[in-house]
Design a protein around this motif. Structure first.
Motif, PDB file in Angstrom:
ATOM      1  N   ARG A 255      27.886   6.646  57.964  1.00  0.00           N
ATOM      2  CA  ARG A 255      26.451   6.770  58.230  1.00  0.00           C
ATOM      3  C   ARG A 255      25.655   5.769  57.391  1.00  0.00           C
ATOM      4  NH1 ARG A 255      24.758  12.147  59.984  1.00  0.00           N
ATOM      5  NH2 ARG A 255      23.086  12.108  58.424  1.00  0.00           N
ATOM      6  N   ARG A 256      26.092   5.568  56.165  1.00  0.00           N
ATOM      7  CA  ARG A 256      25.415   4.602  55.310  1.00  0.00           C
ATOM      8  C   ARG A 256      25.620   3.175  55.825  1.00  0.00           C
ATOM      9  NH1 ARG A 256      26.287   6.994  49.125  1.00  0.00           N
ATOM     10  NH2 ARG A 256      25.770   9.169  49.647  1.00  0.00           N
ATOM     11  N   ALA A 257      26.795   2.911  56.391  1.00  0.00           N
ATOM     12  CA  ALA A 257      27.052   1.586  56.959  1.00  0.00           C
ATOM     13  C   ALA A 257      26.126   1.317  58.143  1.00  0.00           C
ATOM     14  CB  ALA A 257      28.514   1.479  57.387  1.00  0.00           C
ATOM     15  N   VAL A 258      25.968   2.302  59.012  1.00  0.00           N
ATOM     16  CA  VAL A 258      25.054   2.158  60.150  1.00  0.00           C
ATOM     17  C   VAL A 258      23.628   1.943  59.655  1.00  0.00           C
ATOM     18  CG1 VAL A 258      24.034   3.359  62.124  1.00  0.00           C
ATOM     19  CG2 VAL A 258      26.494   3.485  61.734  1.00  0.00           C
ATOM     20  N   LEU A 259      23.246   2.687  58.633  1.00  0.00           N
ATOM     21  CA  LEU A 259      21.908   2.538  58.062  1.00  0.00           C
ATOM     22  C   LEU A 259      21.687   1.120  57.544  1.00  0.00           C
ATOM     23  CD1 LEU A 259      19.227   3.770  56.940  1.00  0.00           C
ATOM     24  CD2 LEU A 259      20.516   4.300  54.845  1.00  0.00           C
ATOM     25  N   GLY A 260      22.641   0.596  56.759  1.00  0.00           N
ATOM     26  CA  GLY A 260      22.497  -0.741  56.203  1.00  0.00           C
ATOM     27  C   GLY A 260      22.367  -1.808  57.270  1.00  0.00           C
ATOM     28  N   LEU A 261      23.203  -1.747  58.287  1.00  0.00           N
ATOM     29  CA  LEU A 261      23.134  -2.728  59.370  1.00  0.00           C
ATOM     30  C   LEU A 261      21.808  -2.643  60.111  1.00  0.00           C
ATOM     31  CD1 LEU A 261      26.758  -2.511  60.839  1.00  0.00           C
ATOM     32  CD2 LEU A 261      25.724  -4.452  59.642  1.00  0.00           C
ATOM     33  N   SER A 262      21.358  -1.427  60.382  1.00  0.00           N
ATOM     34  CA  SER A 262      20.111  -1.247  61.129  1.00  0.00           C
ATOM     35  C   SER A 262      18.923  -1.821  60.369  1.00  0.00           C
ATOM     36  CB  SER A 262      19.878   0.241  61.413  1.00  0.00           C
ATOM     37  OG  SER A 262      20.924   0.785  62.185  1.00  0.00           O
ATOM     38  N   LEU A 263      18.862  -1.536  59.073  1.00  0.00           N
ATOM     39  CA  LEU A 263      17.734  -2.015  58.278  1.00  0.00           C
ATOM     40  C   LEU A 263      17.697  -3.536  58.200  1.00  0.00           C
ATOM     41  CD1 LEU A 263      17.705   0.525  55.285  1.00  0.00           C
ATOM     42  CD2 LEU A 263      16.376   0.593  57.402  1.00  0.00           C
ATOM     43  N   PHE A 264      18.856  -4.155  58.007  1.00  0.00           N
ATOM     44  CA  PHE A 264      18.875  -5.610  57.883  1.00  0.00           C
ATOM     45  C   PHE A 264      18.591  -6.304  59.206  1.00  0.00           C
ATOM     46  CE2 PHE A 264      20.728  -5.259  53.646  1.00  0.00           C
ATOM     47  CZ  PHE A 264      20.127  -6.337  53.031  1.00  0.00           C
ATOM     48  N   ILE A 265      19.151  -5.796  60.279  1.00  0.00           N
ATOM     49  CA  ILE A 265      18.903  -6.421  61.586  1.00  0.00           C
ATOM     50  C   ILE A 265      17.436  -6.277  61.975  1.00  0.00           C
ATOM     51  CG2 ILE A 265      19.391  -6.250  64.050  1.00  0.00           C
ATOM     52  CD1 ILE A 265      22.276  -5.526  63.296  1.00  0.00           C
ATOM     53  N   GLY A 266      16.873  -5.100  61.758  1.00  0.00           N
ATOM     54  CA  GLY A 266      15.480  -4.874  62.121  1.00  0.00           C
ATOM     55  C   GLY A 266      14.527  -5.797  61.388  1.00  0.00           C
ATOM     56  N   GLN A 267      14.658  -5.864  60.061  1.00  0.00           N
ATOM     57  CA  GLN A 267      13.730  -6.697  59.303  1.00  0.00           C
ATOM     58  C   GLN A 267      13.936  -8.179  59.562  1.00  0.00           C
ATOM     59  OE1 GLN A 267      14.269  -8.685  56.319  1.00  0.00           O
ATOM     60  NE2 GLN A 267      16.502  -8.509  56.425  1.00  0.00           N
ATOM     61  N   ALA A 268      15.186  -8.587  59.808  1.00  0.00           N
ATOM     62  CA  ALA A 268      15.448 -10.004  60.061  1.00  0.00           C
ATOM     63  C   ALA A 268      14.789 -10.458  61.359  1.00  0.00           C
ATOM     64  CB  ALA A 268      16.954 -10.260  60.127  1.00  0.00           C
ATOM     65  N   PHE A 269      14.877  -9.643  62.404  1.00  0.00           N
ATOM     66  CA  PHE A 269      14.264 -10.017  63.673  1.00  0.00           C
ATOM     67  C   PHE A 269      12.743  -9.984  63.579  1.00  0.00           C
ATOM     68  CE2 PHE A 269      18.326  -9.747  65.886  1.00  0.00           C
ATOM     69  CZ  PHE A 269      18.154 -10.697  66.879  1.00  0.00           C
ATOM     70  N   LEU A 270      12.183  -8.980  62.903  1.00  0.00           N
ATOM     71  CA  LEU A 270      10.725  -8.928  62.809  1.00  0.00           C
ATOM     72  C   LEU A 270      10.188 -10.154  62.081  1.00  0.00           C
ATOM     73  CD1 LEU A 270       8.245  -6.175  62.257  1.00  0.00           C
ATOM     74  CD2 LEU A 270       8.322  -7.926  60.487  1.00  0.00           C
ATOM     75  N   TYR A 271      10.805 -10.495  60.976  1.00  0.00           N
ATOM     76  CA  TYR A 271      10.290 -11.630  60.207  1.00  0.00           C
ATOM     77  C   TYR A 271      10.500 -12.951  60.923  1.00  0.00           C
ATOM     78  CZ  TYR A 271       8.522  -9.276  56.160  1.00  0.00           C
ATOM     79  OH  TYR A 271       7.738  -8.522  55.338  1.00  0.00           O
ATOM     80  N   ASN A 272      11.611 -13.080  61.613  1.00  0.00           N
ATOM     81  CA  ASN A 272      11.820 -14.320  62.363  1.00  0.00           C
ATOM     82  C   ASN A 272      10.875 -14.428  63.546  1.00  0.00           C
ATOM     83  OD1 ASN A 272      14.076 -15.941  61.193  1.00  0.00           O
ATOM     84  ND2 ASN A 272      15.100 -13.968  61.296  1.00  0.00           N
ATOM     85  N   ALA A 273      10.502 -13.273  64.107  1.00  0.00           N
ATOM     86  CA  ALA A 273       9.555 -13.280  65.227  1.00  0.00           C
ATOM     87  C   ALA A 273       8.202 -13.841  64.795  1.00  0.00           C
ATOM     88  CB  ALA A 273       9.373 -11.862  65.766  1.00  0.00           C
TER      89      ALA A 273
END
Length: 490
Positions: free
Chosen positions: A280-298
């Protein structure tokens, strides 16, 4: 033969973690923050400078045969690819050889690559050393976040980590304002000004290196890797400095921990621990990093292009707009950071992610309806990124504290690399095309992609975020080397 490592040394019982966690805030902690945390200022300077000078680099007389799309697309993607690669390589070395050795090496890589970027004579040279600059910065993320979390007391860890990660935007302010000065042709020729912006990064890096030399190795890393006596001596010296400053004895330390020392932890065990023991922590880590990376690149990689193409802003003054947005980004972690330690990780992580995503959806709608100008667009970005910056900083905090100590640097490196590769390599390539097309609906789509992934990550945090506020690292995730452990948690 042990699955951890065949070079077992001894079993030791220590109170080093408890002794570090019960320290009051002191000048010694400020030295750690300044010596280690200032690297994010360099990263902010690097990313912002390239975004701000993209228009100038592609102009005739810049000294480089390069296009605007190559700067904001290919060069940005190579920088992020280098950061992902550097995080993985140096993350592994950080867990093997210690935090201090690697945070000196990674800064050295950054300094050399940035200096060589400043003297680029062709596009391929510029691309190569943007990759290597990212390689050094990526290694910094793993080494620095590991050291900071292991040296800062648990009750301050959340706010300190967020503010340090948020200091990226102080570098962004410096980079934006510097670009305004450097791109002024009345002061510097077109082929010189942009080079000076990179040269400043070298100067700042050298100053940071002088301070960083005095930051010690992590005592937590030392006692697990066969250097328990050195760890005890180091903590005793830290305690002596703090007591002298405060003028009173320190309270008794809490519980001790017993570990079987190992020189290293196998990569296979690290992967199994992260994904099997803590899924569950692994899913959390991936989700947080992917989300913020796409928002900032957008937003960030097309920032200058959007202002120039849609609002007729001159390339020589886009730095002023970006400086305003960068200040909003820094204020997010600065003002919200304390709440991550008081209100708690789960509500704050989920709240900042979901709210920033919804606000970006609103910004996309206003932009698509033609209701914004350069000033109001910048104001919208400020509000979105006030919350998004705190959320993005919490991603680094999260993955650095929710996995066992022996895996910490590698866990940071892995989640940074995978999440950032998804959003940070594909993001610039996708978003540079969308935002540079000159079509309003394409830019709206870019915003909506980033917003949707940010909201999705926030929803994951609602269910999977760990209540780590105020807790010692060893309580959040038991070290693999600890005796009588009962395995991981979801």
């Amino acid at each position: 033969m042990s699955e951890l490592d065949e070079r077992e040394t001894a079993t030791v019982t220590t109170k080093v973690p408890a002794r570090l966690d019960r320290l009051p805030w002191s000048r010694w902690h400020w030295m750690v923050v300044i010596g280690l945390g200032t690297v994010w200022i360099l990263d902010g300077l690097e990313v912002t400078v390239v975004g701000s000078i993209a228009g100038r680099l592609s102009e005739e007389g810049s000294g480089l045969d390069i296009t605007d799309a190559q700067v904001t697309g290919l060069a940005a993607a190579l920088y992020v690819a280098g950061a992902c690669s550097g995080a993985l390589v140096f993350g592994r070395l950080t867990d093997l050889y210690g935090r201090k050795k690697l945070f000196l090496v990674t800064l050295g890589v950054y300094l050399a690559a940035t200096a060589l970027t400043a003297v680029s004579f062709s596009a391929w040279w510029f691309f190569l050393f943007r990759f290597l600059t990212g390689f050094g910065i990526g290694g910094e993320y793993a080494a620095i976040n590991s050291a900071i979390d292991e040296l800062i007391p648990g009750k301050y860890r959340g706010r300190v980590d967020l503010i340090i990660n948020g200091s990226f935007w102080l570098g962004a302010v410096a980079g934006a304002l510097l670009s305004v000065l450097a791109l002024n042709e009345n002061i510097f020729p077109p082929s010189v000004g942009w080079r000076l912006t990179f040269a400043l990064g070298v100067v700042l890096g050298l100053v940071i290196l002088l301070v960083r030399r005095h930051v010690p190795e992590s005592p937590r890393w030392m006692f697990i890797h066969g250097r328990a006596e050195e760890a005890e001596q180091l903590v005793t010296e830290i305690e002596r400095q703090v007591e002298a400053e405060k003028g009173e004895p320190l309270p008794e330390a809490g519980e001790s921990i017993t570990v079987t020392q190992r020189h290293s932890i196998g990569f296979g065990l690290i992967a199994k621990t992260v994904f099997r023991s803590y899924p569950r922590r692994a899913v959390l880590g991936l989700s947080l990093f992917i989300g913020q990376a796409f928002l900032y690149n957008a937003i960030t990689f097309g920032f200058g292009s959007i202002l120039i193409r849609f609002f007729d802003v001159s390339s020589t003054v886009t730095g002023y707009y970006f400086a305003v947005v960068a200040v909003g980004n820094f204020f997010g972690p600065l003002f919200l950071g304390r709440l991550f330690d008081t209100w708690g990780r789960r509500p704050m992580i989920a709240g900042t992610y979901v709210l920033s995503g919804l606000l970006l959806f609103g910004t996309a709608w206003l932009f698509g309806a033609g209701m914004l100008n350069a000033v109001t667009m910048t104001a919208c970005w400020c509000v979105v990124l006030f919350f998004a910056s705190a959320g993005a900083s919490s991603a680094y905090l999260t993955v650095s504290e929710i996995f066992p100590m022996e895996t910490r640097a590698m866990a940071i490196a892995f989640f940074y690399a995978i999440g950032t590769a998804a959003g940070g390599i594909s993001g610039p390539l996708v978003f540079s095309g969308l935002t540079s097309s000159g079509v309003v609906s394409d830019t709206v789509l870019a915003f909506c992609i980033g917003a949707a992934l940010m909201v999705a990550a926030g929803i994951v945090a609602v269910f999977f975020a760990v209540a780590a506020e105020g807790k010692p690292l060893e309580q959040i995730a038991t070290p693999l080397s600890a005796r009588d452990t009962g395995g991981g948690a979801a």
